[in-house]
Design a protein around this motif. Structure first.
Motif, PDB file in Angstrom:
ATOM      1  N   THR A 277     -19.554 -45.584   7.361  1.00 23.37           N
ATOM      2  CA  THR A 277     -20.604 -44.529   7.561  1.00 23.37           C
ATOM      3  C   THR A 277     -20.038 -43.281   8.024  1.00 23.37           C
ATOM      4  O   THR A 277     -20.336 -42.372   7.701  1.00 23.37           O
ATOM      5  N   ALA A 278     -18.856 -43.406   8.836  1.00 23.85           N
ATOM      6  CA  ALA A 278     -18.310 -42.354   9.593  1.00 23.85           C
ATOM      7  C   ALA A 278     -17.692 -41.596   8.338  1.00 23.85           C
ATOM      8  O   ALA A 278     -17.564 -40.114   8.272  1.00 23.85           O
ATOM      9  N   ILE A 279     -16.922 -42.134   7.340  1.00 25.28           N
ATOM     10  CA  ILE A 279     -16.162 -41.522   6.551  1.00 25.28           C
ATOM     11  C   ILE A 279     -17.207 -41.258   5.290  1.00 25.28           C
ATOM     12  O   ILE A 279     -17.052 -40.219   4.705  1.00 25.28           O
ATOM     13  N   GLY A 280     -18.085 -42.310   5.109  1.00 22.33           N
ATOM     14  CA  GLY A 280     -18.949 -41.828   4.030  1.00 22.33           C
ATOM     15  C   GLY A 280     -18.807 -42.696   2.764  1.00 22.33           C
ATOM     16  O   GLY A 280     -18.677 -41.703   1.913  1.00 22.33           O
ATOM     17  N   ARG A 281     -18.549 -43.993   2.628  1.00 26.98           N
ATOM     18  CA  ARG A 281     -17.978 -44.622   1.231  1.00 26.98           C
ATOM     19  C   ARG A 281     -19.178 -45.664   0.966  1.00 26.98           C
ATOM     20  O   ARG A 281     -19.572 -46.443   1.897  1.00 26.98           O
ATOM     21  N   PRO A 282     -19.400 -45.866  -0.523  1.00 20.96           N
ATOM     22  CA  PRO A 282     -20.270 -46.798  -0.882  1.00 20.96           C
ATOM     23  C   PRO A 282     -19.752 -48.359  -0.562  1.00 20.96           C
ATOM     24  O   PRO A 282     -18.568 -48.549  -0.957  1.00 20.96           O
ATOM     25  N   ALA A 283     -20.428 -49.261  -0.260  1.00 23.78           N
ATOM     26  CA  ALA A 283     -19.834 -50.504  -0.058  1.00 23.78           C
ATOM     27  C   ALA A 283     -20.775 -51.641  -0.287  1.00 23.78           C
ATOM     28  O   ALA A 283     -21.969 -51.658  -0.106  1.00 23.78           O
ATOM     29  N   LEU A 284     -19.890 -52.671  -0.869  1.00 23.33           N
ATOM     30  CA  LEU A 284     -20.662 -53.875  -1.103  1.00 23.33           C
ATOM     31  C   LEU A 284     -20.406 -54.768   0.004  1.00 23.33           C
ATOM     32  O   LEU A 284     -19.297 -55.269   0.183  1.00 23.33           O
ATOM     33  N   LEU A 285     -21.646 -55.143   0.902  1.00 24.05           N
ATOM     34  CA  LEU A 285     -21.162 -55.932   2.117  1.00 24.05           C
ATOM     35  C   LEU A 285     -21.660 -57.390   1.871  1.00 24.05           C
ATOM     36  O   LEU A 285     -22.703 -57.679   1.338  1.00 24.05           O
ATOM     37  N   VAL A 286     -20.588 -58.364   2.307  1.00 21.63           N
ATOM     38  CA  VAL A 286     -20.691 -59.786   2.275  1.00 21.63           C
ATOM     39  C   VAL A 286     -20.880 -60.227   3.904  1.00 21.63           C
ATOM     40  O   VAL A 286     -19.690 -60.451   4.005  1.00 21.63           O
ATOM     41  N   PRO A 287     -21.739 -60.234   4.333  1.00 15.84           N
ATOM     42  CA  PRO A 287     -21.961 -60.864   6.008  1.00 15.84           C
ATOM     43  C   PRO A 287     -21.366 -62.521   5.913  1.00 15.84           C
ATOM     44  O   PRO A 287     -21.554 -63.054   5.088  1.00 15.84           O
ATOM     45  N   GLY A 307     -29.810 -46.951   2.183  1.00 15.34           N
ATOM     46  CA  GLY A 307     -29.445 -46.577   1.059  1.00 15.34           C
ATOM     47  C   GLY A 307     -27.915 -46.204   0.963  1.00 15.34           C
ATOM     48  O   GLY A 307     -27.306 -45.823  -0.009  1.00 15.34           O
ATOM     49  N   GLY A 308     -27.169 -46.851   2.174  1.00 18.10           N
ATOM     50  CA  GLY A 308     -25.623 -46.463   1.972  1.00 18.10           C
ATOM     51  C   GLY A 308     -24.834 -47.600   1.515  1.00 18.10           C
ATOM     52  O   GLY A 308     -23.487 -47.409   1.675  1.00 18.10           O
ATOM     53  N   GLY A 309     -25.350 -48.813   0.967  1.00 16.69           N
ATOM     54  CA  GLY A 309     -24.412 -49.705   0.374  1.00 16.69           C
ATOM     55  C   GLY A 309     -25.521 -50.889  -0.120  1.00 16.69           C
ATOM     56  O   GLY A 309     -26.827 -50.616  -0.247  1.00 16.69           O
ATOM     57  N   TRP A 310     -24.840 -52.149  -0.394  1.00 14.51           N
ATOM     58  CA  TRP A 310     -25.529 -53.167  -1.091  1.00 14.51           C
ATOM     59  C   TRP A 310     -25.364 -54.486  -0.212  1.00 14.51           C
ATOM     60  O   TRP A 310     -23.995 -54.635   0.247  1.00 14.51           O
ATOM     61  N   CYS A 311     -26.210 -55.355   0.348  1.00 14.33           N
ATOM     62  CA  CYS A 311     -25.882 -56.455   1.153  1.00 14.33           C
ATOM     63  C   CYS A 311     -26.031 -57.559  -0.116  1.00 14.33           C
ATOM     64  O   CYS A 311     -27.070 -57.819  -0.757  1.00 14.33           O
ATOM     65  N   MET A 312     -25.074 -58.494   0.005  1.00 14.50           N
ATOM     66  CA  MET A 312     -25.262 -59.770  -0.885  1.00 14.50           C
ATOM     67  C   MET A 312     -24.598 -60.966  -0.034  1.00 14.50           C
ATOM     68  O   MET A 312     -23.661 -60.843   0.511  1.00 14.50           O
TER      69      MET A 312
END
Length: 367
Positions: A277-287, A307-312
């Protein structure tokens, strides 16, 4: 003038050490000497830590409820407490600030026994167990998220939201604008599993990318952090899939690689989310599915809600589903650009200054 020293205490993983390093850099700019207490795991990350000295303090985590294991853990923590107390008597810091993990217990508890002001910082959206214990008596509690789950009622009056600080090397890339992929241009995909890599990504990502439509697959360049023991097999998997890949167990220039990526696939540790979020890049996060208290799931959910990424969830992430999701995202440059902007809007670039202000207040005025 007498040197004004602040001691930082952090568990020996990147998730704890990176925000501590960010604070150390800011405190140094303000004229403080910074020293670090951590554990043996810090060797990979702590060698470049911006501190005057780094000390290894014995510690242990409660991993079993058996009486023998509990006694062994308490014994090691007791040894750590005595060593931390001797360290504090030698260093004479104005304040001790902890960043979570059980290695923070001995220094913070030793500081309390000596009457030295203390503060803890929680990076995640869920209060960690060590921090939850220390919040009973720490003079200050700094939070990264509001609200933070499992924050003790008794600590609320001493708690302030600062955000999760990022290192100078990360903050420098905030000015680099996101450039969405061009039609028929290269697609840069960055994959990493937190500071220690992820075996799951080594198995699932190449299988998913192999199933993507050829026009997208041929455009891919993958940069992936991988455990050393998985390196040979992963290199061969990408070679067979005819996908360009740059692989390594650890990238010291990770902020630059995040800035260059069109899409990031990652775990959802607090420092990972803070840097994205500091750099500002879209991410698909897999916890990480077995993380204590589901802190990574909570972190990823907060990013997705903004709205800053997706969680799967990992349990839902079959190669087929991942292939379809990546094809959808990489084929939608406008969506990636909008998500990058929302991710950047979440970034709290002033977190380190807010935390340093609290640290200075804790240390007291210059005599």
């Amino acid at each position: 003038m007498t040197t004004r020293t602040i001691l930082l205490a952090a568990g020996g993983t990147g998730g704890h050490l990176f925000p501590a390093a960010a604070l150390a850099q800011e405190l140094a700019r303000r004229g403080y000497a910074v020293e670090l207490a951590t554990d043996e795991r810090a060797e990979q990350y702590g060698s470049d830590f911006p501190a005057r000295a780094v000390y290894r303090i014995p510690s242990a985590t409660f991993t079993s409820r058996s009486p023998l294991a509990v006694m062994k853990t308490l014994g090691r923590l007791g040894t750590g407490f005595l060593r931390a107390r001797r360290l504090l008597e030698m260093v004479q810091p104005l304040a001790v600030i902890g960043f979570g993990g059980y290695p923070t217990l001995p220094p913070i508890m030793a500081a309390r026994s000596l009457g030295i002001p203390t503060m803890i910082h929680e990076q995640n959206a869920v209060m960690g167990r060590a921090n939850r214990l220390l919040s009973r008596f720490a003079d200050g509690v700094a939070l990264s998220f509001s609200p933070t789950k499992n924050l003790r009622k008794s600590a609320e009056a001493r708690a302030q939201v600062t955000g999760n600080p990022v290192r100078d090397a990360v903050a420098a890339y905030r000015k680099v604008a996101y450039v969405p992929p061009e039609p028929a241009g290269r697609l840069l995909l960055l994959v990493f599993g937190g500071s220690q890599g992820a075996h799951f990504f080594a198995e699932s990502v190449p299988r998913a990318l192999e199933q993507m439509p050829s026009p997208l697959r041929w455009r891919l360049t993958v940069v992936q952090q991988v455990r050393a023991e998985d390196l040979t097999d992963l290199r061969e998997a990408y070679k067979e899939a005819n996908i360009a890949a740059h692989l390594a167990p650890f990238f010291r220039d990770m902020p630059e690689r995040i800035a260059n990526a069109h899409l990031v696939i990652a775990r959802a540790g607090a420092s990972t989310v803070a840097e994205l979020t500091a750099i500002g890049r879209p991410a698909l996060l897999v916890p990480l599915p077995h993380a204590l208290d589901n802190d990574q799931l909570e972190n990823a959910t907060r990013l997705e809600q903004a709205g800053g990424g997706w969680c799967m969830r990992q349990s839902d992430l079959t190669p087929d589903r991942l292939a379809n999701e990546l094809a959808r995202l990489l084929g939608a440059p406008d969506l990636l650009a909008k998500t990058a902007a929302k991710s950047k809007a979440m970034g709290n670039i002033d977190a380190v200054k807010k935390l340093a202000d609290l640290a200075e207040e804790l240390a007291g005025p210059v005599e």
